[in-house]
Write a protein that holds these residues in place. Structure first.
Motif, PDB file in Angstrom:
ATOM      1  N   LEU A  93       0.819  -1.217   0.000  1.00 18.57           N
ATOM      2  CA  LEU A  93       0.000   0.000   0.000  1.00 18.57           C
ATOM      3  C   LEU A  93       0.853   1.268   0.000  1.00 18.57           C
ATOM      4  O   LEU A  93       0.408   2.315  -0.475  1.00 18.57           O
ATOM      5  CB  LEU A  93      -0.947  -0.003   1.199  1.00 18.57           C
ATOM      6  N   SER A  94       2.072   1.184   0.504  1.00 21.34           N
ATOM      7  CA  SER A  94       2.934   2.372   0.517  1.00 21.34           C
ATOM      8  C   SER A  94       3.411   2.749  -0.879  1.00 21.34           C
ATOM      9  O   SER A  94       3.900   3.854  -1.085  1.00 21.34           O
ATOM     10  CB  SER A  94       4.135   2.155   1.437  1.00 21.34           C
ATOM     11  N   TRP A  95       3.278   1.872  -1.831  1.00 21.47           N
ATOM     12  CA  TRP A  95       3.706   2.157  -3.200  1.00 21.47           C
ATOM     13  C   TRP A  95       2.709   3.006  -3.963  1.00 21.47           C
ATOM     14  O   TRP A  95       3.028   3.530  -5.034  1.00 21.47           O
ATOM     15  CB  TRP A  95       3.945   0.870  -3.980  1.00 21.47           C
ATOM     16  N   PHE A  96       1.486   3.125  -3.468  1.00 25.59           N
ATOM     17  CA  PHE A  96       0.431   3.826  -4.181  1.00 25.59           C
ATOM     18  C   PHE A  96      -0.026   5.050  -3.408  1.00 25.59           C
ATOM     19  O   PHE A  96      -0.157   4.995  -2.181  1.00 25.59           O
ATOM     20  CB  PHE A  96      -0.771   2.892  -4.398  1.00 25.59           C
ATOM     21  N   PRO A  97      -0.279   6.149  -4.107  1.00 28.72           N
ATOM     22  CA  PRO A  97      -0.799   7.325  -3.410  1.00 28.72           C
ATOM     23  C   PRO A  97      -2.231   7.076  -2.942  1.00 28.72           C
ATOM     24  O   PRO A  97      -3.026   6.449  -3.639  1.00 28.72           O
ATOM     25  CB  PRO A  97      -0.750   8.422  -4.469  1.00 28.72           C
ATOM     26  N   VAL A  98      -2.529   7.549  -1.746  1.00 31.92           N
ATOM     27  CA  VAL A  98      -3.868   7.383  -1.182  1.00 31.92           C
ATOM     28  C   VAL A  98      -4.437   8.767  -0.934  1.00 31.92           C
ATOM     29  O   VAL A  98      -3.848   9.568  -0.199  1.00 31.92           O
ATOM     30  CB  VAL A  98      -3.819   6.571   0.123  1.00 31.92           C
ATOM     31  N   SER A  99      -5.567   9.050  -1.548  1.00 32.54           N
ATOM     32  CA  SER A  99      -6.189  10.361  -1.362  1.00 32.54           C
ATOM     33  C   SER A  99      -6.874  10.419   0.002  1.00 32.54           C
ATOM     34  O   SER A  99      -7.285   9.394   0.543  1.00 32.54           O
ATOM     35  CB  SER A  99      -7.188  10.639  -2.481  1.00 32.54           C
ATOM     36  N   PRO A 100      -6.999  11.625   0.565  1.00 29.40           N
ATOM     37  CA  PRO A 100      -7.599  11.759   1.903  1.00 29.40           C
ATOM     38  C   PRO A 100      -9.019  11.211   2.010  1.00 29.40           C
ATOM     39  O   PRO A 100      -9.423  10.742   3.048  1.00 29.40           O
ATOM     40  CB  PRO A 100      -7.593  13.264   2.144  1.00 29.40           C
ATOM     41  N   GLY A 101      -9.787  11.212   0.946  1.00 32.21           N
ATOM     42  CA  GLY A 101     -11.159  10.719   1.003  1.00 32.21           C
ATOM     43  C   GLY A 101     -11.270   9.234   0.700  1.00 32.21           C
ATOM     44  O   GLY A 101     -12.362   8.692   0.630  1.00 32.21           O
ATOM     45  N   SER A 102     -10.131   8.583   0.527  1.00 37.08           N
ATOM     46  CA  SER A 102     -10.133   7.181   0.143  1.00 37.08           C
ATOM     47  C   SER A 102     -10.604   6.283   1.278  1.00 37.08           C
ATOM     48  O   SER A 102     -10.399   6.562   2.454  1.00 37.08           O
ATOM     49  CB  SER A 102      -8.719   6.773  -0.277  1.00 37.08           C
ATOM     50  N   GLY A 103     -11.196   5.179   0.927  1.00 36.46           N
ATOM     51  CA  GLY A 103     -11.618   4.199   1.911  1.00 36.46           C
ATOM     52  C   GLY A 103     -10.459   3.402   2.482  1.00 36.46           C
ATOM     53  O   GLY A 103     -10.634   2.624   3.415  1.00 36.46           O
ATOM     54  N   LEU A 104      -9.260   3.607   1.935  1.00 42.17           N
ATOM     55  CA  LEU A 104      -8.085   2.897   2.435  1.00 42.17           C
ATOM     56  C   LEU A 104      -7.476   3.543   3.671  1.00 42.17           C
ATOM     57  O   LEU A 104      -6.657   2.920   4.337  1.00 42.17           O
ATOM     58  CB  LEU A 104      -7.020   2.807   1.344  1.00 42.17           C
ATOM     59  N   ILE A 105      -7.855   4.755   3.984  1.00 35.98           N
ATOM     60  CA  ILE A 105      -7.281   5.454   5.138  1.00 35.98           C
ATOM     61  C   ILE A 105      -7.488   4.659   6.435  1.00 35.98           C
ATOM     62  O   ILE A 105      -6.534   4.468   7.192  1.00 35.98           O
ATOM     63  CB  ILE A 105      -7.834   6.890   5.255  1.00 35.98           C
ATOM     64  N   PRO A 106      -8.692   4.154   6.723  1.00 36.87           N
ATOM     65  CA  PRO A 106      -8.851   3.355   7.949  1.00 36.87           C
ATOM     66  C   PRO A 106      -8.004   2.078   7.950  1.00 36.87           C
ATOM     67  O   PRO A 106      -7.493   1.668   8.996  1.00 36.87           O
ATOM     68  CB  PRO A 106     -10.339   3.011   7.985  1.00 36.87           C
ATOM     69  N   VAL A 107      -7.833   1.485   6.778  1.00 35.39           N
ATOM     70  CA  VAL A 107      -7.000   0.284   6.678  1.00 35.39           C
ATOM     71  C   VAL A 107      -5.546   0.636   6.983  1.00 35.39           C
ATOM     72  O   VAL A 107      -4.863  -0.067   7.740  1.00 35.39           O
ATOM     73  CB  VAL A 107      -7.129  -0.352   5.272  1.00 35.39           C
ATOM     74  N   LEU A 108      -5.068   1.732   6.394  1.00 33.90           N
ATOM     75  CA  LEU A 108      -3.694   2.170   6.648  1.00 33.90           C
ATOM     76  C   LEU A 108      -3.472   2.499   8.124  1.00 33.90           C
ATOM     77  O   LEU A 108      -2.444   2.152   8.694  1.00 33.90           O
ATOM     78  CB  LEU A 108      -3.344   3.378   5.782  1.00 33.90           C
ATOM     79  N   ARG A 109      -4.442   3.162   8.735  1.00 39.79           N
ATOM     80  CA  ARG A 109      -4.322   3.488  10.164  1.00 39.79           C
ATOM     81  C   ARG A 109      -4.278   2.235  11.021  1.00 39.79           C
ATOM     82  O   ARG A 109      -3.500   2.147  11.973  1.00 39.79           O
ATOM     83  CB  ARG A 109      -5.472   4.388  10.595  1.00 39.79           C
ATOM     84  N   ALA A 110      -5.106   1.255  10.684  1.00 37.35           N
ATOM     85  CA  ALA A 110      -5.110   0.002  11.445  1.00 37.35           C
ATOM     86  C   ALA A 110      -3.774  -0.730  11.292  1.00 37.35           C
ATOM     87  O   ALA A 110      -3.208  -1.212  12.281  1.00 37.35           O
ATOM     88  CB  ALA A 110      -6.258  -0.890  10.982  1.00 37.35           C
ATOM     89  N   LEU A 111      -3.264  -0.782  10.069  1.00 40.60           N
ATOM     90  CA  LEU A 111      -1.970  -1.429   9.842  1.00 40.60           C
ATOM     91  C   LEU A 111      -0.855  -0.691  10.574  1.00 40.60           C
ATOM     92  O   LEU A 111       0.022  -1.310  11.182  1.00 40.60           O
ATOM     93  CB  LEU A 111      -1.669  -1.513   8.348  1.00 40.60           C
ATOM     94  N   ASP A 112      -0.876   0.639  10.525  1.00 39.86           N
ATOM     95  CA  ASP A 112       0.142   1.420  11.228  1.00 39.86           C
ATOM     96  C   ASP A 112       0.063   1.218  12.738  1.00 39.86           C
ATOM     97  O   ASP A 112       1.089   1.180  13.414  1.00 39.86           O
ATOM     98  CB  ASP A 112       0.021   2.904  10.882  1.00 39.86           C
ATOM     99  N   THR A 113      -1.138   1.075  13.272  1.00 43.18           N
ATOM    100  CA  THR A 113      -1.308   0.839  14.703  1.00 43.18           C
ATOM    101  C   THR A 113      -0.678  -0.488  15.111  1.00 43.18           C
ATOM    102  O   THR A 113      -0.102  -0.603  16.198  1.00 43.18           O
ATOM    103  CB  THR A 113      -2.811   0.836  15.073  1.00 43.18           C
ATOM    104  N   ILE A 114      -0.758  -1.467  14.238  1.00 42.31           N
ATOM    105  CA  ILE A 114      -0.189  -2.783  14.528  1.00 42.31           C
ATOM    106  C   ILE A 114       1.322  -2.799  14.311  1.00 42.31           C
ATOM    107  O   ILE A 114       2.061  -3.418  15.080  1.00 42.31           O
ATOM    108  CB  ILE A 114      -0.855  -3.845  13.625  1.00 42.31           C
ATOM    109  N   ILE A 115       1.793  -2.120  13.290  1.00 43.89           N
ATOM    110  CA  ILE A 115       3.186  -2.231  12.865  1.00 43.89           C
ATOM    111  C   ILE A 115       4.105  -1.216  13.539  1.00 43.89           C
ATOM    112  O   ILE A 115       5.237  -1.542  13.924  1.00 43.89           O
ATOM    113  CB  ILE A 115       3.268  -2.106  11.327  1.00 43.89           C
ATOM    114  N   ASP A 116       3.667   0.024  13.683  1.00 50.49           N
ATOM    115  CA  ASP A 116       4.552   1.098  14.160  1.00 50.49           C
ATOM    116  C   ASP A 116       5.184   0.873  15.538  1.00 50.49           C
ATOM    117  O   ASP A 116       6.347   1.229  15.722  1.00 50.49           O
ATOM    118  CB  ASP A 116       3.838   2.441  14.122  1.00 50.49           C
ATOM    119  N   PRO A 117       4.495   0.306  16.522  1.00 51.10           N
ATOM    120  CA  PRO A 117       5.161   0.107  17.814  1.00 51.10           C
ATOM    121  C   PRO A 117       6.399  -0.784  17.734  1.00 51.10           C
ATOM    122  O   PRO A 117       7.334  -0.621  18.518  1.00 51.10           O
ATOM    123  CB  PRO A 117       4.082  -0.547  18.685  1.00 51.10           C
ATOM    124  N   VAL A 118       6.422  -1.699  16.788  1.00 49.52           N
ATOM    125  CA  VAL A 118       7.587  -2.562  16.623  1.00 49.52           C
ATOM    126  C   VAL A 118       8.593  -1.926  15.675  1.00 49.52           C
ATOM    127  O   VAL A 118       9.801  -2.053  15.853  1.00 49.52           O
ATOM    128  CB  VAL A 118       7.149  -3.950  16.090  1.00 49.52           C
TER     129      VAL A 118
END
Length: 86
Positions: free
Chosen positions: A22-47
């Motif tokens: 997902l980091s390879w593709f631009p995501v617009s602010p109104g995209s439905g992928l924003i919640p998915v990215l936030r969830a993935l970041d919540t899981i991945i970023d602490p590590v």
């Protein structure tokens, strides 16, 4: 314990791969992928954040991400010998 940990490590690896793709593709602010990215970041970023403080970037490549994938797979192989991805 192992029966729970093995699938979780496999799912964590899938989350890492999904975030990388997902980091390879631009995501617009109104995209439905924003919640998915936030969830993935919540899981991945602490590590990932402690690794980023230690491992420098190589140009535009975040090597800490690759190191984390390798570490998770090494742990998966050690904890779950003989198991496949899940």
């Amino acid at each position: 314990m192992q029966s729970l940990l093995c699938p979780l490590l496999g799912l964590y690896t899938l989350a890492l791969i999904a975030r990388a793709v997902l980091s390879w593709f631009p995501v617009s602010p109104g995209s439905g992928l924003i919640p998915v990215l936030r969830a993935l970041d919540t899981i991945i970023d602490p590590v990932l954040q402690p690794l980023r403080r230690v491992i420098p970037r190589a140009g535009m490549f975040d090597l800490s991400f690759f190191v984390l994938i390798i570490l998770v797979e090494l742990i998966h192989g050690a904890v779950c010998p003989g198991h496949g991805f899940f």
